[in-house]
Design a protein around this motif. Structure first.
Motif, short mmCIF file in Angstrom:
data_model
loop_
_atom_site.label_atom_id
_atom_site.label_comp_id
_atom_site.label_asym_id
_atom_site.label_seq_id
_atom_site.Cartn_x
_atom_site.Cartn_y
_atom_site.Cartn_z
N PHE A 132 4.49 22.77 51.66
CA PHE A 132 4.92 24.11 51.33
C PHE A 132 5.97 24.02 50.24
O PHE A 132 7.11 23.65 50.50
CB PHE A 132 5.49 24.74 52.60
N PHE A 134 7.84 25.87 48.89
CA PHE A 134 9.06 26.62 49.10
C PHE A 134 10.17 25.70 49.57
O PHE A 134 11.34 25.95 49.32
CB PHE A 134 8.79 27.71 50.13
N ASP A 139 12.82 22.79 43.82
CA ASP A 139 12.76 24.19 43.42
C ASP A 139 14.13 24.85 43.45
O ASP A 139 14.48 25.63 42.58
CB ASP A 139 11.81 24.95 44.32
N PHE A 140 14.87 24.61 44.47
CA PHE A 140 16.18 25.24 44.55
C PHE A 140 17.18 24.20 44.97
O PHE A 140 17.47 24.07 46.15
CB PHE A 140 16.20 26.39 45.54
N GLY A 142 20.03 24.14 45.00
CA GLY A 142 21.25 24.64 45.60
C GLY A 142 21.14 24.99 47.07
O GLY A 142 22.04 25.60 47.63
N PHE A 143 20.07 24.61 47.73
CA PHE A 143 19.88 25.11 49.09
C PHE A 143 19.08 24.14 49.94
O PHE A 143 18.11 23.56 49.50
CB PHE A 143 19.15 26.46 49.02
N MET B 1 4.17 30.99 47.98
CA MET B 1 4.70 29.71 47.61
C MET B 1 5.55 29.87 46.38
O MET B 1 5.22 30.59 45.47
CB MET B 1 3.52 28.86 47.31
N SER B 2 6.62 29.22 46.35
CA SER B 2 7.51 29.35 45.20
C SER B 2 6.91 28.63 44.01
O SER B 2 6.39 27.55 44.14
CB SER B 2 8.85 28.75 45.55
N GLY B 4 8.60 27.79 40.89
CA GLY B 4 9.61 27.61 39.87
C GLY B 4 11.00 27.72 40.42
O GLY B 4 11.25 27.42 41.58
N PRO B 6 14.59 29.54 41.48
CA PRO B 6 14.94 30.80 42.13
C PRO B 6 15.23 31.83 41.05
O PRO B 6 15.78 31.49 40.00
CB PRO B 6 16.22 30.47 42.89
N PHE B 11 23.51 31.26 43.92
CA PHE B 11 24.22 30.04 44.26
C PHE B 11 24.89 29.41 43.04
O PHE B 11 25.44 28.33 43.10
CB PHE B 11 23.28 29.02 44.91
N ALA B 112 10.77 35.86 48.37
CA ALA B 112 11.15 34.98 49.48
C ALA B 112 12.66 34.83 49.39
O ALA B 112 13.22 34.86 48.29
CB ALA B 112 10.46 33.63 49.34
N PHE B 113 13.30 34.68 50.53
CA PHE B 113 14.76 34.65 50.53
C PHE B 113 15.29 33.37 51.14
O PHE B 113 14.73 32.85 52.11
CB PHE B 113 15.32 35.85 51.29
N MET B 114 16.39 32.92 50.58
CA MET B 114 17.10 31.80 51.15
C MET B 114 18.46 32.32 51.58
O MET B 114 19.21 32.87 50.77
CB MET B 114 17.28 30.71 50.11
N ILE B 115 18.74 32.17 52.84
CA ILE B 115 19.93 32.78 53.42
C ILE B 115 20.85 31.68 53.93
O ILE B 115 20.49 30.93 54.83
CB ILE B 115 19.52 33.67 54.61
N THR B 125 13.78 34.34 45.64
CA THR B 125 12.90 33.54 44.81
C THR B 125 11.52 34.15 44.92
O THR B 125 11.31 35.07 45.70
CB THR B 125 12.93 32.06 45.23
N CYS B 156 23.73 26.56 51.71
CA CYS B 156 23.81 26.34 50.27
C CYS B 156 24.69 25.11 50.04
O CYS B 156 25.40 24.67 50.94
CB CYS B 156 24.38 27.57 49.57
#
Lengths: 165, 165
Positions: A132, A134, A139-140, A142-143, B1-2, B4, B6, B11, B112-115, B125, B156
DNA sequence: ATTATTATGTTATAATATTGCAATAGGAGA
DNA sequence: TCTCCTATTGCAATATTATAACATAATAAT
């Protein structure tokens, strides 16, 4: 992302009594093995969830508990649900503020749900995090993901057919 | 699916005033173009959301509205939030019962969210549904997906570093 | 100007969830 | 077995989130 068929047979016909009995047996065994107390209230709530392939709200469960002769204060339901969720017997469906029995108890998995907006049936499928994107940290950067909730709203075939009319 | 990076720069360090001003301008324009009324309450709520890269609960927003001299009954906040969500200026974060400004307003997208569980920052993202297996009907012939919610809980980088101590 | 539509004001209440503390039961070790 | 410790339950109160219902006002459409 999902890699195969839905785990849940929620949208298919099946022998539901067997389905329920097997799940209760499995839960029983798992609890003994892990020294968890499947107390009457917890067992009953799990049964109630297993009886449906739908998500039940805490207060619906509370009503059903009361009917079954249990104490009916909110904490009764919430505590049982917390136990079931923490130990992987149930999932919380965020968009419904409701709970559904897990289709893969005892297994580490990252579930995804399909929720029929018409009949409110909930089917569980797997979103194996491994493939996945994600979760690829590239991709991120920072997380760091710890848990992902995936909930799809839509219509199941039977309801879609009815809507056609 | 992401697919790229965010979209949200939540962040990262950035010129937040510019970030806010630009977004308000865009919202303004979009509303004129689509004959939507960006009324004072709606505008204020959008500003409040844009001021944070965090999700705000309806009652937090209500408090802030009151401080800003607005009427402070719950429907004020909920109506404004409904408007913003319906028109793509904000998203509801189900697992927090809270709301966050959209990072891609005016665009059809599947967020999609990263919390961050620590600082509660929310980054948005894209989960472009097109290459998202979850939506391939082959997988679950019994269901037609209309909308998918993806919310990842985690930490984060800054919070992760603090936790290391 | 009149009417229809959309938005707001206001009160009340519904639905969901938690806190805190006392009482009790179950399990582990002396 | 007894005692201690922990997990669970009982119970009352209350916090948090969200909506219903209906009146009024503002805006847009004719």
């Amino acid at each position: 992302m999902s890699d195969g068929k839905p785990i849940s047979i929620a949208f298919e016909q099946h022998d539901h009594n067997a389905c329920l009995g097997k799940a209760m047996q499995a839960a029983q065994g798992y609890c003994e093995e892990h020294k968890l107390q499947l107390t009457p209230a917890r067992r009953k709530v799990l049964e109630l969830l297993l009886q449906e392939h739908r998500a039940l709200g805490a207060y619906t469960i509370l009503d059903l508990l009361r009917e079954a002769g249990f104490n009916s204060q909110p904490p009764v339901a919430y505590r049982a649900l917390d136990f079931l969720v923490e130990n992987g017997f149930a999932h919380r469906i965020e968009r419904l503020n409701a709970f559904v029995a897990c289709a893969l108890p005892g297994t580490e998995h990252s579930p995804a749900f399909m929720i029929c907006r018409q009949c409110e049936t909930v089917a569980e499928t797997q979103s194996s995090e491994s493939n996945f994107n994600f979760s690829t940290t590239a991709d991120f950067s920072g997380f760091k993901i710890e848990q992902t909730i995936i909930e799809a709203k839509g219509v199941c075939n039977s309801c879609a057919e009815i809507e056609q009319l």
